[in-house]
Design a protein around this motif. Sequence first.
Motif, mmCIF file in Angstrom:
data_model
loop_
_atom_site.group_PDB
_atom_site.id
_atom_site.type_symbol
_atom_site.label_atom_id
_atom_site.label_comp_id
_atom_site.label_asym_id
_atom_site.label_seq_id
_atom_site.Cartn_x
_atom_site.Cartn_y
_atom_site.Cartn_z
ATOM 1 N N MET A 282 0.825 -1.200 0.000
ATOM 2 C CA MET A 282 0.000 0.000 0.000
ATOM 3 C C MET A 282 0.867 1.260 0.000
ATOM 4 N N VAL A 283 1.910 1.252 0.802
ATOM 5 C CA VAL A 283 2.777 2.428 0.868
ATOM 6 C C VAL A 283 3.545 2.604 -0.441
ATOM 7 N N LEU A 284 3.902 1.513 -1.089
ATOM 8 C CA LEU A 284 4.517 1.628 -2.415
ATOM 9 C C LEU A 284 3.507 2.150 -3.433
ATOM 10 N N GLY A 285 2.237 1.827 -3.251
ATOM 11 C CA GLY A 285 1.200 2.413 -4.098
ATOM 12 C C GLY A 285 1.122 3.914 -3.913
ATOM 13 N N VAL A 286 1.323 4.379 -2.673
ATOM 14 C CA VAL A 286 1.397 5.823 -2.416
ATOM 15 C C VAL A 286 2.587 6.413 -3.167
ATOM 16 N N ALA A 287 3.709 5.676 -3.178
ATOM 17 C CA ALA A 287 4.890 6.138 -3.914
ATOM 18 C C ALA A 287 4.589 6.280 -5.401
ATOM 19 N N ASP A 288 3.749 5.394 -5.951
ATOM 20 C CA ASP A 288 3.339 5.520 -7.357
ATOM 21 C C ASP A 288 2.667 6.868 -7.605
ATOM 22 N N HIS A 289 1.769 7.252 -6.697
ATOM 23 C CA HIS A 289 1.079 8.543 -6.819
ATOM 24 C C HIS A 289 2.066 9.700 -6.729
ATOM 25 N N LEU A 290 2.992 9.613 -5.767
ATOM 26 C CA LEU A 290 3.943 10.699 -5.557
ATOM 27 C C LEU A 290 4.930 10.818 -6.712
ATOM 28 N N ALA A 291 5.241 9.693 -7.350
ATOM 29 C CA ALA A 291 6.149 9.729 -8.498
ATOM 30 C C ALA A 291 5.532 10.517 -9.649
#
Length: 380
Positions: free
Chosen positions: A105-114
């Motif tokens: 889930m936190v890596l999914g947040v990283a997708d958004h931030l990227a």
Amino acid sequence: MSPEALARLTRLRHELHQYPELSGQETETAARIADELRARDADQVLTGIGGHGVGGIFDSGQPGPTVAIRCELDGLPIQEISDASYASRVVGRGHLCGHDGHMVMVLGVADHLAKARPQKGRVVLIFQPAEETGQGAVAFRADPQFAPIEPDHVFSLHNLPGLSLGEVLLCAGPANCASRGMRVVLKGKTSHAAEPQDGVSPAKALASLIPQLAGLGSGGALNADFVLTTVTHARLGERTFGVAPGAAELWVTLRTVSDARMQNLIAEAEGLVTQTAETQGLAVEITYEDVFEACTNNAQAVATVAEACAALGVPCTFTTEPQKFSEDFGQFGKSAAAAMFWLGAGQAHPQLHNPDYDFPDALIPVGVDVFSAVIRSLVG
């Protein structure tokens, strides 16, 4: 979240699930997470924080607050029971608390931030080691690498079986109980089993302490007076018929809602142990392991999560009762406005730490969306 993005994160979750690593041993998991953050163009990736901790930084380059999202790296020393194609490949170990799902889930947040950096301040994605032993958050915060990324706001979630799938549960105030493992070693003197009077046996003391310590608290309402003591292990002497015992060991888990009540409980428990040992002529040693302080939510941080859920249409319920299980996330609340929330894994889902537990992949987009909405509300 697009079907393609969800499928990619689900595959990653399944890969992490197959190779769980225990607290303090998360070498390969941490390396994989660091690679995933680099692949998402994090502005900075810090490794080795408080052991194997990882921090991914997405910076706006503009003044503003630091918002952190925290998850856990470690698995459990439990043999998984599963027919899934992605079941654990490590004998005696399993991701049976859902930390694999939390990481994804936190890596999914990283997708958004990227795709869209924050408009002000920065976001720090924390992948914390050793949550299961209560040592990870303390070590993470004590590491010199933490001070430059210390957040103003920090959020975390834990999936929760027994709560409707995808529902958020929030608690303002005490969120998770304090707990610690009390290890009591009683030392006497062995003797021949034919002449037990020549030794000093801890048998009577052990037999007396088990019900006395268990009787200090039986649980009940999760209020300021809540106390639960659980005897988890006992050992007397050696596996032989020829030797009267000269040593015994007793493990007891102490649990309270508040840290202040925990200190009182410690004093009560230690008083019982020392008095009993003295009466029986025994030496005693008391140590503590798996120490978790109480986790307390910040009211404004809780409101931020509630507002994010409302904006997304995610069901959100408030409770006045903390969870009985402990969390070392409370350490981050010592220097930041912190909120832990729970995300329903399903009413009939196997419980955390059960051998047949598995993280529900349907929760991945919910967690990503709630965290992302919280971030946008604070740093744009």
